[in-house]
Design a protein around this motif. Structure first.
Motif, mmCIF file in Angstrom:
data_model
loop_
_atom_site.group_PDB
_atom_site.id
_atom_site.type_symbol
_atom_site.label_atom_id
_atom_site.label_comp_id
_atom_site.label_asym_id
_atom_site.label_seq_id
_atom_site.Cartn_x
_atom_site.Cartn_y
_atom_site.Cartn_z
ATOM 1 N N PRO A 221 0.836 -1.305 -0.084
ATOM 2 C CA PRO A 221 -0.179 -0.092 -0.006
ATOM 3 C C PRO A 221 0.891 1.426 0.002
ATOM 4 C CG PRO A 221 -0.847 -1.444 1.583
ATOM 5 C CD PRO A 221 0.432 -2.256 0.946
ATOM 6 N N LEU A 225 0.641 4.708 -2.440
ATOM 7 C CA LEU A 225 0.623 6.017 -1.863
ATOM 8 C C LEU A 225 1.645 7.047 -2.536
ATOM 9 C CD1 LEU A 225 0.010 6.105 1.978
ATOM 10 C CD2 LEU A 225 -1.525 6.893 0.223
ATOM 11 N N ILE A 237 -6.741 2.914 0.379
ATOM 12 C CA ILE A 237 -5.879 2.514 1.259
ATOM 13 C C ILE A 237 -6.287 2.570 2.756
ATOM 14 C CG2 ILE A 237 -3.518 3.625 2.218
ATOM 15 C CD1 ILE A 237 -3.389 2.847 -0.706
#
Length: 298
Positions: A221, A225, A237
């Protein structure tokens, strides 16, 4: 029947290949075949179906394997418990999590007051990690969602909200909340198929009435980002990612429809002995995550 026979059987049952099993056990294939044949003769039943050089564990073998695994687990538990009673057991813990971003702050907080404990980390695919848990190779596993395995204890840690990440300057960047259907035409960043967060992303989008247009698939994740920050796309997320990386210049939006969240759980085997160090860490994890169980905005 002796432990050596059972160990050989266990290896052949796992690999379902006599040559590879013999190589792993460092014995000749003929010796291994004889050992398995003697075991079957002693039991009075075939444990494998044989077709030429192919072997496959049959229903008798599968039933027997369950009992063999239980026997080895009991012996290993006994060894660990005796070692701990005589202070011979080193205070080591094995922890698995597919969400690596959860670990730095958790481990730092625990190890600060437990300098005598060492922790080994695993981050394998979920199915492989569950197998490690059942074999006793992993003590604790932070995972999502719940599983239907009677030999594994599951403790709910928290409900983690899934947020929508958008870059600064995006047309939604000034919003606080969003209906997911509003971004049906956007480019999405997601984890690769097989990851739970990817399954959730696909499911949430389907519930919102569209299939996401995915322009990138990754493994973490945090990587998503960084790409959101670069303006490559948007992404679903988990909320704790922001708590782990508060400096990340990415906007997070609460998704009001559909409800986007996942249950985080702590898993450990009921059949394998948990050392005092592992029990301490288990209790600490439960307390640690309790602080994040906060109500999400309506």
């Amino acid at each position: 029947m002796d432990l050596l026979q059972l160990r050989y059987f266990r290896t052949v049952a796992r690999l379902e290949h006599m040559t590879r099993a013999a190589q792993e056990l460092y014995i000749s294939q003929s010796s291994l075949s004889k050992t398995i044949s003697h075991l079957e003769h002693e039991l009075g039943l075939p444990l494998f179906d044989r077709q030429g050089r192919q072997i496959k564990l049959n229903q008798y073998g599968k039933t027997f394997l369950q009992r063999v695994e239980q026997a080895f687990a009991a012996l290993e538990n006994g060894q660990r418990e005796l070692a701990e009673l005589t202070n011979q057991e080193q205070r080591r813990i094995s922890l698995a999590s597919m969400s690596v971003y959860l670990l730095p702050n958790l481990l730092q907080a625990f190890l600060k007051n437990h300098t005598d404990i060492s922790i080994r980390l695993f981050s394998n695919p979920r199915r492989e990690t569950l197998a490690q848990l059942e074999r006793g190779e992993v003590d604790l596993f932070i995972s999502s969602p719940p599983i239907e395995v009677t030999t594994v204890e599951q403790t709910s840690l928290m409900m983690e909200e899934i947020l929508l990440a958008v870059p600064q300057g995006h047309w939604l960047a000034e919003r606080e909340t969003i209906n997911l259907s509003e971004v049906a035409g956007e480019a999405f960043l997601a984890l690769k198929p097989g990851y739970r967060l990817r399954e959730l992303t696909d499911t949430f989008c389907q519930q919102a009435g569209f299939t996401p247009h995915i322009v990138f698939e990754g493994d973490e994740p945090v990587a998503l980002l960084h790409l959101v920050k670069a303006g490559i796309g948007i992404a679903c997320i988990p909320s704790l990612v922001w708590k782990s990386f508060p400096e990340m210049a990415v906007r997070s939006l609460h998704i009001t429809e559909p409800r986007c969240e996942r249950e985080m759980l702590l898993l450990y085997s009921k059949e394998h002995y948990l050392s005092s160090a592992a029990r301490e860490f288990r209790d600490f994890i439960i307390t640690y995550f309790a602080q994040f169980n906060q109500k999400r905005p309506a």
